[in-house]
Write a protein that holds these residues in place. Structure first.
Motif, PDB file in Angstrom:
ATOM      1  N   CYS A 190       0.828  -1.210   0.000  1.00 39.79           N
ATOM      2  CA  CYS A 190       0.000   0.000   0.000  1.00 39.79           C
ATOM      3  C   CYS A 190       0.861   1.258   0.000  1.00 39.79           C
ATOM      4  CB  CYS A 190      -0.925   0.003   1.215  1.00 39.79           C
ATOM      5  SG  CYS A 190      -2.287  -1.188   1.114  1.00 39.79           S
ATOM      6  N   GLU A 191       1.924   1.260   0.787  1.00 39.42           N
ATOM      7  CA  GLU A 191       2.797   2.442   0.864  1.00 39.42           C
ATOM      8  C   GLU A 191       3.417   2.762  -0.497  1.00 39.42           C
ATOM      9  OE1 GLU A 191       5.668   1.591   3.855  1.00 39.42           O
ATOM     10  OE2 GLU A 191       4.260   1.811   5.526  1.00 39.42           O
ATOM     11  N   ILE A 192       4.004   1.766  -1.143  1.00 35.93           N
ATOM     12  CA  ILE A 192       4.689   2.045  -2.414  1.00 35.93           C
ATOM     13  C   ILE A 192       3.710   2.362  -3.531  1.00 35.93           C
ATOM     14  CG2 ILE A 192       6.740   0.701  -1.807  1.00 35.93           C
ATOM     15  CD1 ILE A 192       5.671  -1.493  -3.723  1.00 35.93           C
ATOM     16  N   THR A 193       2.512   1.758  -3.467  1.00 33.21           N
ATOM     17  CA  THR A 193       1.486   2.053  -4.473  1.00 33.21           C
ATOM     18  C   THR A 193       1.061   3.513  -4.391  1.00 33.21           C
ATOM     19  OG1 THR A 193       0.693  -0.235  -4.479  1.00 33.21           O
ATOM     20  CG2 THR A 193      -0.832   1.445  -5.276  1.00 33.21           C
ATOM     21  N   LEU A 194       0.880   4.011  -3.166  1.00 28.97           N
ATOM     22  CA  LEU A 194       0.491   5.415  -2.993  1.00 28.97           C
ATOM     23  C   LEU A 194       1.602   6.361  -3.432  1.00 28.97           C
ATOM     24  CD1 LEU A 194      -1.345   5.136   0.428  1.00 28.97           C
ATOM     25  CD2 LEU A 194      -2.394   5.543  -1.811  1.00 28.97           C
TER      26      LEU A 194
END
Length: 308
Positions: A190-194
């Motif tokens: 989720c962090e890298i996608t955002l």
């Protein structure tokens, strides 16, 4: 409905996972007696040929009883509580528990069963209900090797593979480690996608590229549709993930292993569980992390993969 199990194989616990797994056995041609606290949840199994038993104590007439429940206390109550499987004179030959519970709780249950002459196999799984329905579960078992060999054909019918990892509660340690990694990966994903989306890469493009890279896995692929389209239909709730993360942190302390990444993730999942205590998928974490980044996400409404 029947008040006495008439099949050699019994199944207790028909939640999302239990119902899907029990259905696999029925569809593979095995006669199955089933019991669930909420009787209506057994209806789909009855429609495909399973025998629904009204009294869980009557499941003791099965040679093999599978259990798939939420907590250690639930399992103890079903087996040893008032009206439980062992409350009468009959005894199953073995209990195969497929729940996600602690190794210490599982050891207590093993002792209780062994004391009354019932064999016990710990056999947690990797996968959610969608994976179970697709026949792609991995079953990892521990306990007496002879008991594993006796039920291996049944375990194989539940998914793509079954593995034996050793005696005692080693499969519980495996599942605790597995689900701790589960949390860490969804946090990182989720962090890298955002980060990529805020920089200007469409969410579906980024996730599909990750799935095609060396970092892609079955896990990233089956979570991609949820993250792309903001479809948080429940496969596993934040509350249940928090329970497993806490088991992982506890096991790390027990074995003297430092897990800083898992510890930080546990705190993030704890916050998520407070924000979303009900029936929603843990991948809703994407929305909470987006809010922290000042982002308002929209569903991209793009078909990506098959979700597995």
């Amino acid at each position: 409905m029947s008040s006495k199990a008439s099949h050699d194989i019994g199944w207790i616990g028909l939640g999302r996972m239990g119902e899907a797994m029990a259905a696999r056995l029925v569809k593979a041609g095995h006669g199955l007696s089933v019991w669930n606290r909420t009787a209506s949840k057994a209806d789909p199994l009855a429609q495909i040929g399973a025998e629904v038993v009204t009294d869980k104590a009557a499941m003791a007439h099965c040679a093999t009883v599978f259990t798939m429940v939420s907590t250690t206390d639930d399992l103890k109550d079903i087996l040893f509580g008032a009206g439980g499987v062992l409350s009468g004179n009959a005894r199953p030959k073995r209990v195969v528990d497929m729940s996600s519970i602690s190794d210490t709780g599982s050891a207590e249950i093993r002792k209780g069963l062994t004391d009354v002459g019932v064999a016990y196999l710990s056999a947690p799984v990797s996968g959610n209900a969608k994976v179970a329905k697709a026949g792609k579960l991995l079953v990892v078992a521990s306990g007496p090797k002879a008991e594993y060999d006796a039920v291996q054909p049944l375990l194989a019918a539940l998914g793509r593979a079954a593995m034996y990892v050793g005696e005692g509660e080693l499969s519980r340690v495996w599942k605790i480690a597995h689900n701790t990694m589960f949390g860490v990966i969804i946090q990182s994903l989720c962090e890298i996608t955002l980060m990529a989306e805020k920089a200007g890469i469409a969410r579906h493009v980024f996730l599909e590229s990750i799935n095609q890279s060396v970092l892609g896995s079955m896990y990233t692929r089956y979570k991609t549709p949820a993250l792309v389209n903001l479809d948080f239909t429940t496969t596993f709730t934040p509350k249940l993930l928090l329970k497993d993360m806490e088991l992982g942190i506890g096991a790390a302390k027990q074995f003297g292993v430092v897990m800083p990444t898992a510890s930080v993730t546990r705190d993030s999942i704890a916050s998520l569980a407070h924000q979303y205590p009900g029936d929603i998928d843990f991948s809703v974490l994407l929305l909470e992390l987006a809010r922290s980044a000042g982002m308002k996400l929209e569903a991209e409404n793009v078909k990506v993969g098959d979700g597995l």
